[in-house]
Motif scaffolding. Structure first.
Motif, PDB file in Angstrom:
ATOM      1  N   LEU A   1       0.796  -1.222   0.000  1.00  0.00           N
ATOM      2  CA  LEU A   1       0.000   0.000   0.000  1.00  0.00           C
ATOM      3  C   LEU A   1       0.835   1.282   0.000  1.00  0.00           C
ATOM      4  O   LEU A   1       0.513   2.239  -0.719  1.00  0.00           O
ATOM      5  CB  LEU A   1      -0.967  -0.003   1.189  1.00  0.00           C
ATOM      6  CG  LEU A   1      -2.002   1.124   1.234  1.00  0.00           C
ATOM      7  CD1 LEU A   1      -2.911   1.079   0.012  1.00  0.00           C
ATOM      8  CD2 LEU A   1      -2.833   1.020   2.512  1.00  0.00           C
TER       9      LEU A   1
ATOM     10  N   THR B   1      -4.515   6.062 -10.929  1.00  0.00           N
ATOM     11  CA  THR B   1      -3.668   5.478  -9.896  1.00  0.00           C
ATOM     12  C   THR B   1      -2.283   5.243 -10.485  1.00  0.00           C
ATOM     13  O   THR B   1      -2.113   5.203 -11.707  1.00  0.00           O
ATOM     14  CB  THR B   1      -4.274   4.140  -9.414  1.00  0.00           C
ATOM     15  OG1 THR B   1      -5.592   4.387  -8.928  1.00  0.00           O
ATOM     16  CG2 THR B   1      -3.455   3.512  -8.291  1.00  0.00           C
TER      17      THR B   1
ATOM     18  N   TYR C   1      -0.026   7.495  -0.118  1.00  0.00           N
ATOM     19  CA  TYR C   1      -1.003   6.726   0.660  1.00  0.00           C
ATOM     20  C   TYR C   1      -1.356   7.419   1.969  1.00  0.00           C
ATOM     21  O   TYR C   1      -2.454   7.237   2.504  1.00  0.00           O
ATOM     22  CB  TYR C   1      -0.467   5.315   0.934  1.00  0.00           C
ATOM     23  CG  TYR C   1       0.521   5.232   2.072  1.00  0.00           C
ATOM     24  CD1 TYR C   1       0.162   4.660   3.289  1.00  0.00           C
ATOM     25  CD2 TYR C   1       1.815   5.736   1.941  1.00  0.00           C
ATOM     26  CE1 TYR C   1       1.060   4.587   4.341  1.00  0.00           C
ATOM     27  CE2 TYR C   1       2.712   5.667   2.980  1.00  0.00           C
ATOM     28  CZ  TYR C   1       2.334   5.089   4.182  1.00  0.00           C
ATOM     29  OH  TYR C   1       3.231   5.026   5.226  1.00  0.00           O
ATOM     30  N   ASN C   2      -0.428   8.246   2.510  1.00  0.00           N
ATOM     31  CA  ASN C   2      -0.662   8.922   3.784  1.00  0.00           C
ATOM     32  C   ASN C   2      -1.266  10.312   3.625  1.00  0.00           C
ATOM     33  O   ASN C   2      -1.399  11.061   4.591  1.00  0.00           O
ATOM     34  CB  ASN C   2       0.642   9.014   4.578  1.00  0.00           C
ATOM     35  CG  ASN C   2       1.726   9.800   3.831  1.00  0.00           C
ATOM     36  OD1 ASN C   2       1.483  10.354   2.760  1.00  0.00           O
ATOM     37  ND2 ASN C   2       2.916   9.839   4.389  1.00  0.00           N
TER      38      ASN C   2
ATOM     39  N   ILE D   1      -5.173  -2.333  -5.960  1.00  0.00           N
ATOM     40  CA  ILE D   1      -5.206  -1.158  -5.077  1.00  0.00           C
ATOM     41  C   ILE D   1      -5.320   0.064  -5.976  1.00  0.00           C
ATOM     42  O   ILE D   1      -4.588   0.191  -6.953  1.00  0.00           O
ATOM     43  CB  ILE D   1      -3.940  -1.048  -4.207  1.00  0.00           C
ATOM     44  CG1 ILE D   1      -3.723  -2.323  -3.387  1.00  0.00           C
ATOM     45  CG2 ILE D   1      -4.041   0.164  -3.269  1.00  0.00           C
ATOM     46  CD1 ILE D   1      -2.442  -2.321  -2.563  1.00  0.00           C
TER      47      ILE D   1
ATOM     48  N   SER E   1      -7.813   4.061  -6.797  1.00  0.00           N
ATOM     49  CA  SER E   1      -8.602   5.216  -6.355  1.00  0.00           C
ATOM     50  C   SER E   1      -9.888   5.360  -7.150  1.00  0.00           C
ATOM     51  O   SER E   1     -10.152   6.409  -7.740  1.00  0.00           O
ATOM     52  CB  SER E   1      -7.771   6.502  -6.485  1.00  0.00           C
ATOM     53  OG  SER E   1      -6.573   6.415  -5.757  1.00  0.00           O
TER      54      SER E   1
ATOM     55  N   GLN F   1      -9.232   6.886  -2.286  1.00  0.00           N
ATOM     56  CA  GLN F   1      -7.856   6.394  -2.303  1.00  0.00           C
ATOM     57  C   GLN F   1      -7.688   5.185  -1.392  1.00  0.00           C
ATOM     58  O   GLN F   1      -8.439   4.971  -0.445  1.00  0.00           O
ATOM     59  CB  GLN F   1      -6.891   7.509  -1.883  1.00  0.00           C
ATOM     60  CG  GLN F   1      -5.432   7.186  -2.202  1.00  0.00           C
ATOM     61  CD  GLN F   1      -4.546   8.406  -2.099  1.00  0.00           C
ATOM     62  OE1 GLN F   1      -5.028   9.528  -1.941  1.00  0.00           O
ATOM     63  NE2 GLN F   1      -3.238   8.207  -2.193  1.00  0.00           N
ATOM     64  N   ASN F   2      -6.667   4.367  -1.704  1.00  0.00           N
ATOM     65  CA  ASN F   2      -6.302   3.172  -0.924  1.00  0.00           C
ATOM     66  C   ASN F   2      -7.416   2.126  -0.924  1.00  0.00           C
ATOM     67  O   ASN F   2      -7.591   1.389   0.038  1.00  0.00           O
ATOM     68  CB  ASN F   2      -5.941   3.548   0.517  1.00  0.00           C
ATOM     69  CG  ASN F   2      -4.788   4.528   0.593  1.00  0.00           C
ATOM     70  OD1 ASN F   2      -3.964   4.597  -0.318  1.00  0.00           O
ATOM     71  ND2 ASN F   2      -4.727   5.309   1.666  1.00  0.00           N
TER      72      ASN F   2
END
Length: 367
Positions: free
Chosen positions: A49, A75, A102-103, A151, A153, A158-159
């Protein structure tokens, strides 16, 4: 993302510590996570991820129609510390590009390389280093029924994580697309993983967390029904393209360098004059000097001042390495399966009889 072939994600994965959580070896999981299959999925997602990003491309004004969203979302994923893979169709009309890690951290990116032939692009980011990078596995080794993880969006969520299985490798002629891209893809990976708008360019992962494909599209019976069959570009083809783009700047798949016209678009009278009883094949139109086709002696066609084809016609390609072709698309994808220096044998219809022409393919160069 336009309707037709685009990409997305699948099923939501809820993670995090809750009351009653327990340790399953490498993963802290919810009580419901009890099977080896579930544990493997969570482990792969947690490992991969951080390498996946959302790609937002602000579109140029001339590419917009009234009511269009000015931002196209897809993505991508880090395969090197500052390089990201995505689909070319995500950034095709971009004015500017940004990626969201991702954050939630957002940074600008620029297009480093493109390969419209297989709908792939490379983005470069500065001021940030990949939290993690993904490696490629072997897409040619996939077995029908093998688990795959996506994985991405979709709908800008997202994620978003989903699972499915690899179904079959399908010929590109059976997966038509109307955006003019991917003309050099010989086969697509078909999966039950539901790939939707926004997942374009995201990784298709195996149970080891290796990239075996890049999410590219979905298939639907018509424009009113959401696509439920996921379509991905084989990872082996993507890995080869990335290596070419980094080392040479252009992909090194085979090309004749000539322009082609589908035989079924010609006036039947012209085909009859050429002694052709079938509408299957590709007419060689222009043969630029110095191309592989020119060096092999392929004969082009003549046109009048109004651009109309004249008799006698040029060579008509009816087979490539013994495989019959229906149209120019078949010719392009079969030749693209070769590499520079390799030879392809074309069966052409010339002067009302079949002739075999051997073409040695050349290295592509930057235009």
């Amino acid at each position: 993302m336009k309707p037709v072939l685009r990409a997305a994600g699948v099923a939501l994965l809820l993670m995090g510590a809750v009351t009653g959580a327990y340790i399953t070896g490498r993963v802290t999981a919810q009580r419901a996570l009890v099977t080896p299959e579930e544990i493997n999925t969570v482990e792969v997602v947690q490992k991969t991820l951080p390498a996946v990003v959302r790609v937002d491309a602000r579109l140029r004004k001339e590419a917009l129609q009234p009511g269009d969203d000015p931002v196209d979302t897809g993505t991508g994923f880090f395969y090197k510390k500052n390089l990201i893979v995505t689909n070319y169709h995500v950034i095709q009309y971009q004015e500017s590009v940004s990626v969201t890690l991702y954050n939630g951290r957002r940074v600008t990116a620029r297009v480093e390389g493109i390969d419209p032939g297989i709908d792939i692009a490379i983005l470069r980011v500065t001021g940030v280093t990949a939290p993690r990078t993904l490696s490629f596995g072997r897409s040619a080794a996939l077995v029908p029924g093998q688990k795959l993880i996506t994985i991405g969006s979709p709908l800008r969520i997202q994620n978003y994580v989903g699972t499915g299985v690899f179904s079959v490798a399908a010929s590109a002629r059976d997966i038509p697309r109307n955006d003019g891209l991917g003309q050099e893809i010989g086969q697509y990976l078909v999966t039950t993983a539901n790939i939707q708008q926004g997942n374009s360019g995201g990784p298709l992962l195996d149970s080891r967390g290796a990239v075996v494909g890049v999410a590219d599209a979905n298939a639907a019976p018509n424009s009113f029904v959401p696509g439920v069959i996921g379509i991905a570009v084989p990872g082996d083809l993507v890995r080869q393209s990335l290596d070419d783009l980094e080392k040479i700047g252009v992909p090194q798949r085979g090309t004749l360098g000539v322009s082609l016209v589908d035989l079924d678009t010609l006036d039947p009278a012209l085909r009859q004059l050429a002694g052709l009883s079938s509408s299957e094949g590709a007419l060689v139109d222009e043969v630029p000097a110095g191309t592989a086709g020119a060096r092999a002696g392929l004969r082009g066609s003549l046109r009048n001042s109004r651009g109309q084809l004249l008799a006698p016609l040029g060579d008509v390609i009816v087979a490539v390495d013994g495989q019959r072709v229906r149209n120019s698309f078949d010719v392009v994808r079969l030749v693209a399966a070769k590499r520079p220096g390799q030879t392809v044998t074309l069966r052409v219809w010339r002067n009302k009889k079949p002739v075999d022409v051997k073409v040695t393919l050349q290295k592509r160069t930057l235009q």
